[in-house]
Enzyme design. Sequence first.
Site, PDB file in Angstrom:
ATOM      1  N   GLU A 512       0.829  -1.204   0.000  1.00 58.85           N
ATOM      2  CA  GLU A 512       0.000   0.000   0.000  1.00 58.85           C
ATOM      3  C   GLU A 512       0.870   1.264   0.000  1.00 58.85           C
ATOM      4  O   GLU A 512       0.524   2.254  -0.620  1.00 58.85           O
ATOM      5  CB  GLU A 512      -0.924  -0.034   1.227  1.00 58.85           C
ATOM      6  CG  GLU A 512      -1.852   1.146   1.374  1.00 58.85           C
ATOM      7  CD  GLU A 512      -2.923   1.233   0.274  1.00 58.85           C
ATOM      8  OE1 GLU A 512      -3.004   0.340  -0.579  1.00 58.85           O
ATOM      9  OE2 GLU A 512      -3.672   2.228   0.278  1.00 58.85           O
ATOM     10  N   THR A 623     -11.432   8.290 -12.966  1.00 54.35           N
ATOM     11  CA  THR A 623     -10.452   7.724 -12.035  1.00 54.35           C
ATOM     12  C   THR A 623     -10.798   6.290 -11.629  1.00 54.35           C
ATOM     13  O   THR A 623     -10.008   5.613 -10.984  1.00 54.35           O
ATOM     14  CB  THR A 623     -10.277   8.640 -10.801  1.00 54.35           C
ATOM     15  OG1 THR A 623      -9.086   8.254 -10.121  1.00 54.35           O
ATOM     16  CG2 THR A 623     -11.489   8.564  -9.878  1.00 54.35           C
TER      17      THR A 623
HETATM   18  C1  DMJ Z   1     -10.393   3.526  -7.065  1.00 59.67           C
HETATM   19  O1  DMJ Z   1     -11.647   3.617  -6.537  1.00 59.67           O
HETATM   20  C2  DMJ Z   1     -10.032   4.753  -7.835  1.00 59.67           C
HETATM   21  O2  DMJ Z   1      -8.968   4.482  -8.655  1.00 59.67           O
HETATM   22  C3  DMJ Z   1      -9.688   5.904  -6.950  1.00 59.67           C
HETATM   23  O3  DMJ Z   1      -9.249   7.020  -7.669  1.00 59.67           O
HETATM   24  C4  DMJ Z   1      -8.623   5.515  -5.984  1.00 59.67           C
HETATM   25  N1  DMJ Z   1      -8.880   4.291  -5.307  1.00 59.67           N
HETATM   26  C5  DMJ Z   1      -9.423   3.164  -6.007  1.00 59.67           C
HETATM   27  C6  DMJ Z   1      -8.429   2.164  -6.507  1.00 59.67           C
HETATM   28  O4  DMJ Z   1      -7.295   2.006  -5.827  1.00 59.67           O
END
Ligand code: DMJ
Length: 643
Positions: A512, A623
């Site tokens: 992480e 995202t």
């Molecule tokens: C997802 O939900 C999206 O990529 C977000 O921007 C960050 N966290 C998670 C994946 O790790």
Amino acid sequence: MFPIRSAGYAMGFEGRKGSGPAAFRLTEKFVLLLVFSAFITLCFGAIFFLPDSSKLLSGVLFHSSPALQPAADHKPGPGARAEDAAEGRARRGEEDAPGDPAASLEDNLARIRENHERALREAKETLQKLPEEIQRDILMEKEKVAQDQLSNRAGFRRLPPVYLAPVNTIGAIDREPADAAIREKREKIKEMMKHAWKNYKRYAWGKNELKPVSKGGHSSSLFGNIQGATIVDALDTLFIMNMKDEFEEAQAWVEENLNFNVNAEVSVFEVNIRFVGGLISAYYLSGAEIFRKKAVELGVKLLPAFQTPSGIPWALLNIKSGIGRNWPWASGGSSILAEFGTLHLEFMHLSYLSGNPIFADKVMNIRTVLNNLEKPEGLYPNYLNPNSGQWAQYHVSVGGLGDSFYEYLLKAWLMSDKTDLQAKKMYFDAIKAIETHLIRKSRNGLTYIAEWKGGLLEHKMGHLTCFAGGMFALGADDAPEGMTQHYLQLGAEIARTCHESYNRTFVKLGPEAFRFDGGVEAIATRQNEKYYILRPEVVETYMYMWRLTHDPKYRKWAWEAVEALEKHCRVKGGYSGLRDVYFTKESYDDVQQSFFLAETLKYLYLIFSDDDLLPLEHWIFNTEAHLLPVLSRNLKKVEDDGK
Ligand code: DMJ
């Protein structure tokens, strides 16, 4: 009939207002109101209790002329709603019928009485409120009008035509790669998607996520009572992998079961990127209206989150009551940059898809607030107070809490068909400051992005931060003069560092967070940073780097990740995250995250596909890796031609 000032009421009023001059003015108003109420009471008393009072009223007040009777002139007062006007019109129809003037008068009187009662009730309520509450109510009332327009059924029937076709189908159709070895690898990734989907369907259908080890549903508080996160998140991956049956069953579930009328507090950011993003993406790919309808419906539900003095939205929102708040842990009650800064792409599309500018207005206001704020060293802190509109704490990160804000600046520029010059400027200014203050090289030459805390660096990089390699490369083409190669190179260096963070673990999947201090490089040193939850950011960067450079090492690294996932995360009931990537024996966290299907498997699949599957010049990935078409600058012309 009229408000009687009870002891409790008086205490509530004075207790909230205090005893200053403002309280005195309000008390004065209240007395006037009481006098007025008493007068109205007397009038009504005369009307209802004196013998033959209707004649008195019609003779004295309305001169007995039917043409001048109040129903004909019924206009809603300030507190009245549109239904009242409609009701007035309906009644007028009845009253116009000849032959029953007495009944008509009774009706009119009843309505007058109702209106007076309501006006007094509202005046009483208003006097009990603080000025900020009154201001908020006015804003909410305005917003409600806009929402009503969109959320009633008729509103949905009026969703405007969408002129993005044929752009919206460019490259969305699956094609087999010519190279047999690549074809085989791609087929393997599709098989992984089948395994993840099949087990979700078998053990957790309709729930948000799957528990692949204990074989049941997993619910996260991020979505409140909204269900089906995996279904909505997976839709576009199923589509591009040509998994038609699965896509259809997912669509049927959305049609029959996806329900936003729940009394639940949700994360505005998570619901936006996964649900709104997933639905919009599925709409553009498939053309099925249900997805557009649901996306707009959900967008409307999220609007009350923006009811703050600055317009910077709350992080959490009860989508039934419309009450918002921020995460209790967030510095000084702040909103989070990566959350309110990651609504732009979806909200711009919501305005396009609904024909209502309200969504775009909301996110453009966020942009304006951010643009106008003084930035420490040109950097954007992660915490912003939505009440004051000021930064709360100087913590800057390109990973958690900050990450996708930068991503959305770049993608706003690209999604606008390179017309949103403000986004472009803000993006390039921001990454310049990031490079100066946060990006460093380790002793052994690994480039990493540290975190900035009031001027001090914490030499730690999160898995989440690894997306930035792809971002730097994606924006490189439009970089200030002479910088294109530099940003491509920076993207490649971040990709390499993140690959190292994978390569230095036992399972070949990264932790992480990893550190560059105390003699270590790209290794997690703290136990609580050693987990891997099927995150996509590293393969996301490989995908962009592959597309933009065609350097074969990115396919090689992506395949290493596939093998590691198969070896260590695959279980009979799906795919699970791991608690410790350095440990020789898997310890499963028992969650198949919805983003594994939305992002990780999609990016891997694209790395082993030809470039004409979802070409980057037509599609923007939100995202959560959901697909949003570029809103072409020719669109205006197409729309005009279409009318
Ligand atoms: C997802 O939900 C999206 O990529 C977000 O921007 C960050 N966290 C998670 C994946 O790790």
